[in-house]
Scaffold this active site. Structure first.
Site, PDB file in Angstrom:
ATOM      1  N   PRO A  86      56.338 174.030  -8.822  1.00  0.00           N
ATOM      2  CA  PRO A  86      56.837 174.948  -7.786  1.00  0.00           C
ATOM      3  C   PRO A  86      56.855 174.288  -6.407  1.00  0.00           C
ATOM      4  O   PRO A  86      57.430 174.829  -5.468  1.00  0.00           O
ATOM      5  CB  PRO A  86      55.854 176.126  -7.831  1.00  0.00           C
ATOM      6  CG  PRO A  86      54.649 175.626  -8.535  1.00  0.00           C
ATOM      7  CD  PRO A  86      55.103 174.517  -9.442  1.00  0.00           C
ATOM      8  N   ARG A 150      75.659 171.687 -19.747  1.00  0.00           N
ATOM      9  CA  ARG A 150      77.004 172.301 -19.690  1.00  0.00           C
ATOM     10  C   ARG A 150      77.953 171.545 -18.767  1.00  0.00           C
ATOM     11  O   ARG A 150      79.158 171.748 -18.810  1.00  0.00           O
ATOM     12  CB  ARG A 150      76.915 173.781 -19.335  1.00  0.00           C
ATOM     13  CG  ARG A 150      76.451 174.092 -17.947  1.00  0.00           C
ATOM     14  CD  ARG A 150      76.124 175.565 -17.817  1.00  0.00           C
ATOM     15  NE  ARG A 150      77.262 176.440 -18.012  1.00  0.00           N
ATOM     16  CZ  ARG A 150      78.239 176.611 -17.129  1.00  0.00           C
ATOM     17  NH1 ARG A 150      78.199 175.960 -15.980  1.00  0.00           N
ATOM     18  NH2 ARG A 150      79.233 177.430 -17.363  1.00  0.00           N
ATOM     19  N   ASP A 164      83.040 177.696 -11.534  1.00  0.00           N
ATOM     20  CA  ASP A 164      81.773 178.416 -11.482  1.00  0.00           C
ATOM     21  C   ASP A 164      81.265 178.577 -10.062  1.00  0.00           C
ATOM     22  O   ASP A 164      81.559 177.752  -9.192  1.00  0.00           O
ATOM     23  CB  ASP A 164      80.690 177.633 -12.246  1.00  0.00           C
ATOM     24  CG  ASP A 164      80.760 177.870 -13.734  1.00  0.00           C
ATOM     25  OD1 ASP A 164      81.304 178.898 -14.139  1.00  0.00           O
ATOM     26  OD2 ASP A 164      80.263 177.001 -14.471  1.00  0.00           O
TER      27      ASP A 164
HETATM   28  N1  SAM Z   1      48.702 175.811  -9.228  1.00  0.00           N
HETATM   29  C1  SAM Z   1      50.059 175.333  -9.168  1.00  0.00           C
HETATM   30  C2  SAM Z   1      50.586 175.529  -7.746  1.00  0.00           C
HETATM   31  O1  SAM Z   1      50.169 176.479  -7.095  1.00  0.00           O
HETATM   32  O2  SAM Z   1      51.468 174.748  -7.312  1.00  0.00           O
HETATM   33  C3  SAM Z   1      50.938 176.102 -10.139  1.00  0.00           C
HETATM   34  C4  SAM Z   1      50.620 175.783 -11.553  1.00  0.00           C
HETATM   35  S1  SAM Z   1      51.649 176.647 -12.708  1.00  0.00           S
HETATM   36  C5  SAM Z   1      50.606 177.981 -13.187  1.00  0.00           C
HETATM   37  C6  SAM Z   1      51.653 175.621 -14.118  1.00  0.00           C
HETATM   38  C7  SAM Z   1      52.865 174.705 -14.253  1.00  0.00           C
HETATM   39  O3  SAM Z   1      54.043 175.476 -14.406  1.00  0.00           O
HETATM   40  C8  SAM Z   1      53.149 173.781 -13.098  1.00  0.00           C
HETATM   41  O4  SAM Z   1      52.348 172.632 -13.128  1.00  0.00           O
HETATM   42  C9  SAM Z   1      54.614 173.460 -13.304  1.00  0.00           C
HETATM   43  O5  SAM Z   1      54.806 172.423 -14.258  1.00  0.00           O
HETATM   44  C10 SAM Z   1      55.142 174.753 -13.881  1.00  0.00           C
HETATM   45  N2  SAM Z   1      55.812 175.621 -12.885  1.00  0.00           N
HETATM   46  C11 SAM Z   1      55.353 176.792 -12.407  1.00  0.00           C
HETATM   47  N3  SAM Z   1      56.200 177.340 -11.536  1.00  0.00           N
HETATM   48  C12 SAM Z   1      57.262 176.502 -11.465  1.00  0.00           C
HETATM   49  C13 SAM Z   1      58.480 176.514 -10.721  1.00  0.00           C
HETATM   50  N4  SAM Z   1      58.772 177.503  -9.884  1.00  0.00           N
HETATM   51  N5  SAM Z   1      59.347 175.498 -10.896  1.00  0.00           N
HETATM   52  C14 SAM Z   1      59.054 174.480 -11.738  1.00  0.00           C
HETATM   53  N6  SAM Z   1      57.910 174.408 -12.462  1.00  0.00           N
HETATM   54  C15 SAM Z   1      57.027 175.399 -12.325  1.00  0.00           C
END
Ligand code: SAM
Length: 246
Positions: A86, A150, A164
């Site tokens: 994230p 795609r 698109d």
């Molecule tokens: N504690 C982390 C933080 O606050 O940044 C979030 C951990 S999340 C519960 C577990 C995993 O889900 C992350 O390491 C990532 O690989 C994935 N993940 C969660 N949200 C995501 C998002 N919005 N985009 C991409 N990957 C995400």
């Protein structure tokens, strides 16, 4: 293109590869998608892949040695390695296009509380699919796979993706199919008359209308063509008149 997904939960991703356009693209050899269970790179006899965080706190942290071994075992000179997080750069159609030109992608999915910070130095990019937190990177990897595949040659007809939303910076124009009239709502006359010049202009104008009403931010830095400028001022006049009549 080859896509390799490093995950602790490969089953979460299997379904999307067995349906619709992704299934056909894989069958046609447009791309291959390999699901790799990172647990096999744990040296621990119980296949542990995570541990408690140094400094204390809730949750478990994905260990850097496991991810490092998994990447090392699967990378090639062509690999472009992306961490799902994230905290990464926000995913957009422009990034999907950028990734569609790579020969090989390795998508790394975190889980639990997150991953050891040192893992960031093993990758070429970090991508977020939005400002919210998922339980793991699998859904994010699925989104990237779907949107990239795609765009590959022979996955779908080129014209389908060219119009698109976001492809040329605007939202797509409204689409209709049979019947011409349903519960009193009719298909715009211009789409029925086969005049391609008028249809094209109608679609561009409606594309601009949707964009200005729903995503005006997309128009901010756009270099408008003369035609777009003309249609936009017509639209602005129409919208102002609608407001006055409301
Ligand atoms: N504690 C982390 C933080 O606050 O940044 C979030 C951990 S999340 C519960 C577990 C995993 O889900 C992350 O390491 C990532 O690989 C994935 N993940 C969660 N949200 C995501 C998002 N919005 N985009 C991409 N990957 C995400």
């Amino acid at each position: 293109m080859k896509i390799k997904i490093l995950t602790l939960f490969p089953n979460m991703l299997e379904g999307i590869l067995k349906e619709s356009i992704l299934k056909r693209a894989i069958e046609k050899g447009v791309c291959s998608v390999e699901l790799i269970d990172m647990r096999q790179y744990s040296l621990d006899k119980h296949h542990h892949v995570d541990d408690t965080p140094y400094g204390g706190g809730a949750g478990m942290v994905l260990a850097c040695d496991v991810v490092d071994r998994a990447i090392t075992a699967h990378r090639t000179a062509q690999s472009f390695k992306i961490l799902m997080t994230p905290q990464g750069r926000p995913f957009q159609q422009t990034i999907a296009k950028e990734l569609a030109s790579k020969e090989e992608l390795i998508l790394i999915c975190g889980h639990y509380e997150g991953f050891d910070e040192r893992i960031r130095s093993y990758v070429d990019d970090e991508i977020s699919i939005g400002d919210y937190v998922l339980t793991g990177g699998e859904l994010a990897a699925a989104v990237i796979c779907d949107s990239v595949i795609r765009l590959l040659d022979n996955a779908i007809r080129k014209e389908s993706s060219e119009d698109d939303s976001f492809s040329d910076g605007l939202l797509e124009y409204p689409q209709y199919t049979r019947p011409v009239e349903y519960k009193g709502c009719t298909v715009p006359e211009v789409l029925l008359n086969g005049n391609h010049k008028l249809i094209r202009e109608f679609r561009l104008k409606e594309s601009l209308r949707k964009t200005i009403l729903r995503r005006p931010d997309l128009l901010k830095n756009r270099n408008l063509t003369k035609e777009e400028e003309r249609l936009l001022s017509m639209l602005q006049a129409e919208l102002a008149a609608d407001k006055n009549n409301a």
